[in-house]
Design an enzyme around this catalytic site. Structure first.
Site, PDB file in Angstrom:
ATOM      1  CG  HIS A 607     -20.302 -57.664   2.067  1.00 31.60           C
ATOM      2  ND1 HIS A 607     -20.875 -56.908   3.136  1.00 31.60           N
ATOM      3  CD2 HIS A 607     -19.324 -56.689   1.531  1.00 31.60           C
ATOM      4  CE1 HIS A 607     -20.038 -55.831   3.333  1.00 31.60           C
ATOM      5  NE2 HIS A 607     -18.891 -55.639   2.097  1.00 31.60           N
ATOM      6  CG  ASP A 655     -23.282 -58.306   5.016  1.00 36.20           C
ATOM      7  OD1 ASP A 655     -22.518 -59.574   4.809  1.00 36.20           O
ATOM      8  OD2 ASP A 655     -22.940 -57.212   4.778  1.00 36.20           O
ATOM      9  CB  SER A 756     -16.859 -54.311   4.394  1.00 38.91           C
ATOM     10  OG  SER A 756     -17.726 -53.819   3.726  1.00 38.91           O
TER      11      SER A 756
HETATM   12  N1  ARG Z   1     -19.511 -52.444   1.369  1.00 40.38           N
HETATM   13  C1  ARG Z   1     -18.218 -51.556   1.781  1.00 40.38           C
HETATM   14  C2  ARG Z   1     -16.976 -52.554   2.072  1.00 40.38           C
HETATM   15  O1  ARG Z   1     -17.083 -53.736   1.477  1.00 40.38           O
HETATM   16  C3  ARG Z   1     -18.602 -50.947   2.940  1.00 40.38           C
HETATM   17  C4  ARG Z   1     -19.430 -49.572   2.751  1.00 40.38           C
HETATM   18  C5  ARG Z   1     -19.866 -48.970   3.689  1.00 40.38           C
HETATM   19  N2  ARG Z   1     -20.376 -47.883   3.220  1.00 40.38           N
HETATM   20  C6  ARG Z   1     -20.687 -46.598   3.887  1.00 40.38           C
HETATM   21  N3  ARG Z   1     -21.057 -45.887   3.292  1.00 40.38           N
HETATM   22  N4  ARG Z   1     -21.051 -46.816   5.053  1.00 40.38           N
HETATM   23  O2  ARG Z   1     -16.121 -52.237   2.533  1.00 40.38           O
END
Ligand code: ARG
Length: 806
Positions: A607, A655, A756
């Site tokens: 992503h 992902d 992420s």
């Molecule tokens: N999708 C987020 C990013 O792009 C990561 C989110 C992780 N969230 C969590 N509560 N562990 O950085």
């Protein structure tokens, strides 16, 4: 040109004819026509004349009969053209722009060479007599290097023999020829003089209509080219209708990938299979390379591909909705598979609605019916779930169909079963076919054979030989007898290995201890996390190969202290504590995390690269050996990004992305830069061994702490525990097999935005190596009580990873 032209009017020509006619008339004596007729008639009945007439008539009759017989046996038993689309990668050839034009001399000379090679291969094979020709249709660039060759092959097969040339065999012949020349276990073998990547060989059965409609000169073929990454080429497709297939071959500059964005898709909404759009990761319509297929209206969608062909077949008429898939089918005794049943409109895609009923009959009540499917399996229907890939009713028992990567045999223990099939998907699905035959109800497999759970019979000695003979490994299960039902516990080899070996699930109950099983090549040993534990357990020591990973040597600087306030609820890391941690900067901003896998590969989350502007590898920099933002030991450029082909942006399934560095990082950076170990499919961290998530992401949901949006300067670490899949499913939906939940019940420790793609690493044992269990993927907010973070479950993706990085 040496052409002479004569112009004549009709009058002129008539005069010529008339002159000729006059001339003939003048040369003859005149006689009355009636008299001439009488003379002729009486002459005819004289004896010699009669003989001539009779003989002529007989000869004529014989000639006509012979000709008719010849027609029946030669023309009627006419040849069928059988078409295959193929793809190979020629490894040593540098892609040059001229290859994009099929009429350039460069294209023609390479094409000629490859055509010759293919013809030599097939003319020297068992199908030599049937092979007609190979036609190179496209040459394209490829991110693995070399040139991808897309070609057609045509075989001429007598109608009665047409199933004799199958794609598996045609592919196997090519692969065999390469294999015989493979030396030193490199991936390139030589086909005569042509170095061909054996992994790249792909042959798929195709249709003649596709062959004609993708060849140049076809009435609906377009070949747009995107010369630079970021260029968008508008496509507008308005096919003429009436069953015409249109093809668009999309290509882009070397080092880039094609993104196809469908912004509107207006076709006549109907249940007909004819209205369909299929996108292939290939320049020819190859079923094995189908990226996506739609029928009916579809919403906005994004697709990525290295090469892409977009095939739109529009059929004009709606009346194709009536399918002729129902029939009475008679099987024979002991004759193997004697015929096929097909999905409606086969070989086109399955429509969204359909019903087929097959009534089978066997010659004796002691026989049942077996159906052999290719890549499709029937499983008993779960009463609470819908069938998404076909609903089946077999004599009042319900089954759901699904697509699998192997063949299966479905046995119906009834001599005259009724089989009903209903299409049950919102989207068009791949077609299927099944070969049918009969089998002995009292003994499905011949003497000395073992019945696989795929339904196949394999010879008994193939059981427990370490090879997957059944195609689903069922011949290798219970090789140490798992004892699922008995009073003693299941065999330890099967306990908690992540596979349910016992149908009652006993072998996977209460699995906190982790697995004991490790598969060496051909055998298995009983040991937990044997991989890279420093002790050679397999005879061939394969468990201790490639183990330069996961052993950090943190340095505690004088005066360093822990600040319990970062990641969410994390603390400052030490120098060298997480040497695999990478900061990924997009256009100069720290945007995602990643982990080092080897000298030239990093792993991150798909992503991070899923929006158009993010997919360009040139906009990214990888900061390695970094503790404090901006103080990396090494900054690397990215050569290309491999996003998992099944990555689903709506669910975050698969992902994962791999990043290839333009240049490997210098070995002198070790131990401050070091790969993390990849877990085996059955890896589980040791009891009481912690898992840690690390990153430079936000310290709380929304990023604010005390009102200000501050990102930590120093790499943060937080300890979290792994949740079981069932616990995870209680919190979120959908949670797939590629996802893993980790957190703490209070939510006090978690990853957050900006983390992420970064690692969730777990230690195998005290003082042992660290393995990459997860990749930060998603969550609901950050650090909320009872809502863990969701990570990509790396152990489910290791074969995909190895495929790309080795
Ligand atoms: N999708 C987020 C990013 O792009 C990561 C989110 C992780 N969230 C969590 N509560 N562990 O950085």
């Amino acid at each position: 040109a040496d052409v002479s032209v004569e112009v004549a009017t009709v009058d002129h020509t008539l005069q010529k004819v008339r002159r000729k006619y006059h001339h003939t008339r003048h040369c003859r004596k005149r006689r009355s026509p009636k008299k001439r007729f009488e003379e002729l008639w009486s002459g005819l009945w004289t004896y010699p004349y009669l003989v001539v007439v009779v003989v002529t008539a007989v000869v004529f009759a014989v000639v006509v009969t012979v000709w008719a017989l010849l027609w029946v046996f030669t023309c009627r038993e006419s040849n069928n053209g059988v078409y295959f689309a193929g793809m190979i990668r020629v490894a040593n050839e540098e892609f040059i722009p001229e290859y994009r034009h099929a009429d350039s001399t460069e294209f023609l000379s390479l094409a000629k060479k490859i055509e010759l090679v293919l013809s030599n291969v097939y003319k020297g094979s068992s199908v030599a007599k049937l092979y007609k020709q190979a036609v190179i249709s496209d040459l394209s660039n490829n991110n693995l290097g070399g040139v991808l060759v897309h070609f057609w092959m045509v075989f001429e097969v007598p109608q009665l023999k047409s199933p004799a040339v199958r794609e598996e065999w045609v592919g196997a012949i090519l692969r065999d020829s390469v294999l015989t020349s493979l030396q030193n276990r490199t991936s390139v073998g030589y086909l005569l003089d042509l170095p061909v990547d054996i992994e790249s060989i792909l042959i798929n059965a195709a249709q003649r209509s596709d062959y004609t409609s993708t060849s140049s000169g076809s009435e609906c073929l377009d070949k747009p080219y995107a010369p630079l990454p970021g260029t968008s080429v508008p496509l507008e497709l308005d096919p003429p209708g009436g069953g015409v297939s249109c093809h668009i071959k999309l290509t882009s500059a070397p080092g880039s990938v094609v993104r196809l964005t469908i912004s509107s898709f207006l076709i006549q909404p109907s249940d007909c299979v004819g209205d369909a759009l299929t996108v292939y990761d290939s320049l020819l319509p190859m079923s094995a390379r189908t990226l996506r297929a739609w029928s009916g209206t579809c919403s906005m969608s994004d697709l990525l591909s290295t090469n892409a062909l977009c095939k739109c077949s529009f059929s004009g008429a709606d009346d194709v909705c009536v399918s002729a898939c129902s029939s009475h089918v008679e099987t024979q005794e002991g004759a193997g598979y004697t015929g096929h049943i097909y999905s409606p409109f086969h070989p086109s895609l399955l429509p969204t609605k359909c019903i087929c009923t097959w009534l089978f009959g066997t010659p004796s009540p002691s026989l049942g019916v077996s159906l052999k499917f290719h890549n499709y399996v029937l499983r008993p229907k779960d009463p609470n779930a819908h069938c998404t890939h076909g609903w089946w009713k077999v004599n009042d028992h319900m089954f759901c169909g699904s697509y699998v990567g192997y063949s299966t045999v479905f046995r119906i223990s009834h001599p005259s079963p009724e089989v009903e099939f209903r299409c049950s998907s919102r989207q068009a699905q791949m077609p299927f076919q099944a070969a049918y035959g009969s089998y002995n109800l009292s003994q499905p497999c011949d003497q000395g054979h073992f019945l696989c759970s795929t339904g196949f019979c394999v010879e008994r000695h193939q059981r427990c030989d370490g090879l997957d003979d059944c195609q689903d490994e069922s011949d290798e299960h219970f090789c140490c007898t798992a004892s699922c039902g008995g009073p003693s516990p299941p065999h330890p080899l099967y306990v908690c290995d992540g596979h349910s070996d016992c149908s009652n699930g006993r072998d996977e109950l209460n699995c906190t201890q982790g697995t004991l099983r490790w598969d060496c090549v051909g055998t298995c040993i009983l040991k937990k996390n044997a991989r890279c534990d420093g002790v050679p357990d397999c005879q061939d020591r394969s468990d201790e190969e490639d183990c330069g990973c996961g052993l950090p040597s943190p340095v505690r600087k004088v005066g360093s202290f822990s600040n319990l306030d970062r990641i969410v609820g994390g603390s400052n890391s030490l120098e060298g504590e997480w040497p695999w941690q990478v900061g990924l900067l997009f256009s100069g901003n720290l945007y995602c995390g990643a982990s080092v896998l080897s000298a030239d590969w990093l792993i991150s989350a798909a992503h991070c690269f899923s929006k158009e502007r993010l997919a360009d590898p040139r906009s990214w920099r990888a900061h390695l050996g970094m503790l404090t933002r901006g103080e990396a030991r090494h900054v690397a450029e990215i050569q290309h990004v491999v996003v998992h082909e099944f990555y689903d942006a709506s669910t975050f399934d698969y992902d994962v992305a791999l990043l290839r560095l333009r240049r490997p990082w210098p070995a002198s950076l070790a131990p401050l830069v070091q790969p993390v170990c990849l877990p085996t499919p059955s890896f589980t961290p040791g009891p009481l061994r912690p898992c840690w998530v690390t990153g430079w992401g936000y310290r709380s949901e929304g990023g604010s702490k005390g009102g200000s949006k501050v990102l930590p300067a120093v790499l943060q670490k937080a300890q979290v525990s792994l949740l079981s899949p069932s616990e995870c499913k209680k919190r979120f939906h959908p949670v797939t097999a590629r996802m893993l939940c980790a957190g703490v019940p209070s939510g006090a420790q978690d990853a957050c935005n900006g983390d992420s793609g970064g690692p969730l690493a777990c230690q195998a044992s005290a003082g042992g190596r660290w393995f990459l269990m997860g990749i930060v993927s998603w969550g609901s907010g950050c650090g909320r009580p009872r809502l863990p973070g969701v990570y990509t479950r790396v152990s489910k993706l290791t074969s995909w990873i190895h495929q790309h990085i080795t």
